[in-house]
Design a protein around this motif. Structure first.
Motif, PDB file in Angstrom:
ATOM      1  N   LYS A   1       0.814  -1.217   0.000  1.00  0.00           N
ATOM      2  CA  LYS A   1       0.000   0.000   0.000  1.00  0.00           C
ATOM      3  C   LYS A   1       0.852   1.273   0.000  1.00  0.00           C
ATOM      4  CE  LYS A   1      -4.089   1.974   2.105  1.00  0.00           C
ATOM      5  NZ  LYS A   1      -4.998   1.903   0.990  1.00  0.00           N
ATOM      6  N   SER A   2       1.913   1.329   0.790  1.00  0.00           N
ATOM      7  CA  SER A   2       2.770   2.528   0.851  1.00  0.00           C
ATOM      8  C   SER A   2       3.420   2.798  -0.498  1.00  0.00           C
ATOM      9  CB  SER A   2       3.851   2.372   1.920  1.00  0.00           C
ATOM     10  OG  SER A   2       3.264   2.261   3.183  1.00  0.00           O
ATOM     11  N   LEU A   3       3.933   1.757  -1.124  1.00  0.00           N
ATOM     12  CA  LEU A   3       4.550   1.889  -2.442  1.00  0.00           C
ATOM     13  C   LEU A   3       3.511   2.341  -3.468  1.00  0.00           C
ATOM     14  CD1 LEU A   3       6.966   1.452  -4.405  1.00  0.00           C
ATOM     15  CD2 LEU A   3       6.135  -0.900  -4.662  1.00  0.00           C
ATOM     16  N   GLY A   4       2.351   1.712  -3.462  1.00  0.00           N
ATOM     17  CA  GLY A   4       1.298   2.059  -4.408  1.00  0.00           C
ATOM     18  C   GLY A   4       0.832   3.496  -4.252  1.00  0.00           C
ATOM     19  N   ASN A   5       0.665   3.927  -2.994  1.00  0.00           N
ATOM     20  CA  ASN A   5       0.260   5.313  -2.740  1.00  0.00           C
ATOM     21  C   ASN A   5       1.287   6.300  -3.278  1.00  0.00           C
ATOM     22  OD1 ASN A   5      -2.131   4.581  -1.501  1.00  0.00           O
ATOM     23  ND2 ASN A   5      -1.294   4.691   0.570  1.00  0.00           N
ATOM     24  N   LYS A   6       2.566   5.978  -3.104  1.00  0.00           N
ATOM     25  CA  LYS A   6       3.625   6.875  -3.572  1.00  0.00           C
ATOM     26  C   LYS A   6       3.623   6.957  -5.108  1.00  0.00           C
ATOM     27  CE  LYS A   6       7.288   9.441  -3.380  1.00  0.00           C
ATOM     28  NZ  LYS A   6       7.147  10.848  -3.066  1.00  0.00           N
ATOM     29  N   ILE A   7       3.479   5.821  -5.766  1.00  0.00           N
ATOM     30  CA  ILE A   7       3.454   5.807  -7.238  1.00  0.00           C
ATOM     31  C   ILE A   7       2.227   6.552  -7.751  1.00  0.00           C
ATOM     32  CG2 ILE A   7       3.244   4.314  -9.282  1.00  0.00           C
ATOM     33  CD1 ILE A   7       5.078   2.303  -7.765  1.00  0.00           C
ATOM     34  N   ARG A   8       1.071   6.343  -7.115  1.00  0.00           N
ATOM     35  CA  ARG A   8      -0.138   7.062  -7.519  1.00  0.00           C
ATOM     36  C   ARG A   8       0.043   8.573  -7.316  1.00  0.00           C
ATOM     37  NH1 ARG A   8      -3.761   4.556  -4.846  1.00  0.00           N
ATOM     38  NH2 ARG A   8      -3.743   5.903  -3.025  1.00  0.00           N
ATOM     39  N   SER A   9       0.657   8.972  -6.205  1.00  0.00           N
ATOM     40  CA  SER A   9       0.851  10.410  -5.976  1.00  0.00           C
ATOM     41  C   SER A   9       1.819  11.001  -7.002  1.00  0.00           C
ATOM     42  CB  SER A   9       1.326  10.684  -4.545  1.00  0.00           C
ATOM     43  OG  SER A   9       2.659  10.302  -4.355  1.00  0.00           O
TER      44      SER A   9
ATOM     45  N   LEU B   1      -0.698  -1.675 -13.552  1.00  0.00           N
ATOM     46  CA  LEU B   1      -0.444  -0.402 -12.872  1.00  0.00           C
ATOM     47  C   LEU B   1      -1.515  -0.127 -11.819  1.00  0.00           C
ATOM     48  CD1 LEU B   1       1.299   2.105 -12.534  1.00  0.00           C
ATOM     49  CD2 LEU B   1      -0.012   3.182 -14.373  1.00  0.00           C
ATOM     50  N   ILE B   2      -2.761  -0.450 -12.119  1.00  0.00           N
ATOM     51  CA  ILE B   2      -3.837  -0.280 -11.136  1.00  0.00           C
ATOM     52  C   ILE B   2      -3.545  -1.131  -9.899  1.00  0.00           C
ATOM     53  CG2 ILE B   2      -6.280  -0.787 -10.670  1.00  0.00           C
ATOM     54  CD1 ILE B   2      -6.818   0.007 -13.651  1.00  0.00           C
ATOM     55  N   GLY B   3      -3.136  -2.383 -10.127  1.00  0.00           N
ATOM     56  CA  GLY B   3      -2.797  -3.271  -9.012  1.00  0.00           C
ATOM     57  C   GLY B   3      -1.624  -2.760  -8.193  1.00  0.00           C
ATOM     58  N   ILE B   4      -0.644  -2.182  -8.870  1.00  0.00           N
ATOM     59  CA  ILE B   4       0.517  -1.621  -8.176  1.00  0.00           C
ATOM     60  C   ILE B   4       0.086  -0.423  -7.334  1.00  0.00           C
ATOM     61  CG2 ILE B   4       2.695  -0.379  -8.517  1.00  0.00           C
ATOM     62  CD1 ILE B   4       3.123  -2.180 -11.035  1.00  0.00           C
ATOM     63  N   GLU B   5      -0.708   0.468  -7.928  1.00  0.00           N
ATOM     64  CA  GLU B   5      -1.150   1.660  -7.198  1.00  0.00           C
ATOM     65  C   GLU B   5      -2.065   1.317  -6.026  1.00  0.00           C
ATOM     66  OE1 GLU B   5      -2.779   4.816  -9.549  1.00  0.00           O
ATOM     67  OE2 GLU B   5      -0.864   5.224 -10.540  1.00  0.00           O
ATOM     68  N   LYS B   6      -2.846   0.256  -6.151  1.00  0.00           N
ATOM     69  CA  LYS B   6      -3.709  -0.161  -5.045  1.00  0.00           C
ATOM     70  C   LYS B   6      -2.901  -0.806  -3.920  1.00  0.00           C
ATOM     71  CE  LYS B   6      -8.129  -0.936  -7.358  1.00  0.00           C
ATOM     72  NZ  LYS B   6      -9.134  -1.950  -7.712  1.00  0.00           N
ATOM     73  N   GLY B   7      -1.694  -1.249  -4.235  1.00  0.00           N
ATOM     74  CA  GLY B   7      -0.868  -1.919  -3.230  1.00  0.00           C
ATOM     75  C   GLY B   7      -1.056  -3.415  -3.211  1.00  0.00           C
ATOM     76  N   VAL B   8      -1.730  -3.937  -4.231  1.00  0.00           N
ATOM     77  CA  VAL B   8      -1.977  -5.372  -4.319  1.00  0.00           C
ATOM     78  C   VAL B   8      -0.805  -6.086  -4.978  1.00  0.00           C
ATOM     79  CG1 VAL B   8      -3.504  -7.134  -5.312  1.00  0.00           C
ATOM     80  CG2 VAL B   8      -4.450  -5.013  -4.415  1.00  0.00           C
ATOM     81  N   LYS B   9      -0.184  -5.425  -5.964  1.00  0.00           N
ATOM     82  CA  LYS B   9       0.903  -6.045  -6.728  1.00  0.00           C
ATOM     83  C   LYS B   9       2.205  -5.285  -6.521  1.00  0.00           C
ATOM     84  CE  LYS B   9      -2.130  -7.900 -10.230  1.00  0.00           C
ATOM     85  NZ  LYS B   9      -2.426  -8.030 -11.637  1.00  0.00           N
TER      86      LYS B   9
END
Length: 186
Positions: free
Chosen positions: A12-20, A43-51
């Protein structure tokens, strides 16, 4: 949630940072996934913090957003890569300034008979392929992939046109000389 269950959003932390980063640059999911050349759903999965993006994809994301060494290293650490190292994916992305020198290992010429070009608003990628000669039913095999900005692509087109025009002139001169020699010997 029990102790041995997997969290729903482990990155989740990584995904939030990429989305921001994406939102800060005012880009859509499609624009970033196209520029980084990954599927939008990934990319959606990465930003959600799932992948978790693999190291290569994370390096492409870092390069796309043009992160400085410190920001890149923080993102790399959020992904859990190279926790004890001060480099990112072997590219020397540490908190201190570094220099990267790439030395080609093999500079052989690879010939291609097919190319597929993808374009986004950020640049183009060219996938060079070679027809499979072993069997007629085989798909072309990729042999090289090249990406560049639109500005660089335009200068490449100009260079190729100039080179081809110059080559045509040389061929015509050679053919003219050859024709004159034949006429003189006849």
């Amino acid at each position: 949630m029990t102790n041995n269950s997997v969290p729903k959003y482990p990155y989740k932390s990584l995904g939030n940072k990429i989305r921001s980063l994406r939102e800060k640059s005012h880009e859509t999911l499609a624009e970033v996934s196209g520029a980084v050349e990954i599927d939008t759903h990934l990319l959606i999965g990465i930003e959600k913090g799932v992948k978790l993006p693999n190291e290569d994809i994370l390096i492409l994301i870092i390069r796309h957003f043009e992160l400085n060494n410190s920001e890149a290293f923080k993102l790399w650490q959020l992904a859990g890569y190279d926790k004890d190292q001060t480099t990112v994916g072997g590219f020397g992305l540490s908190a201190s300034p570094t220099m990267l020198v790439l030395i080609p290992i093999d500079n052989k010429v690879i010939y291609t008979d097919q190319v597929h070009v993808n374009s986004t608003s950020f640049g183009i990628t060219m996938n060079f392929m070679q027809s499979a000669q072993a069997s007629n039913n085989s798909q072309p095999q990729p042999i090289a992939r090249l990406g560049m900005s639109l500005e660089h692509a335009k200068s490449l087109v100009t260079l190729l046109n100039d080179t081809l025009a110059s080559q045509s002139k040389r061929i015509n001169k050679t053919q003219d000389k050859s024709l004159k020699r034949r006429k003189q010997t006849d």
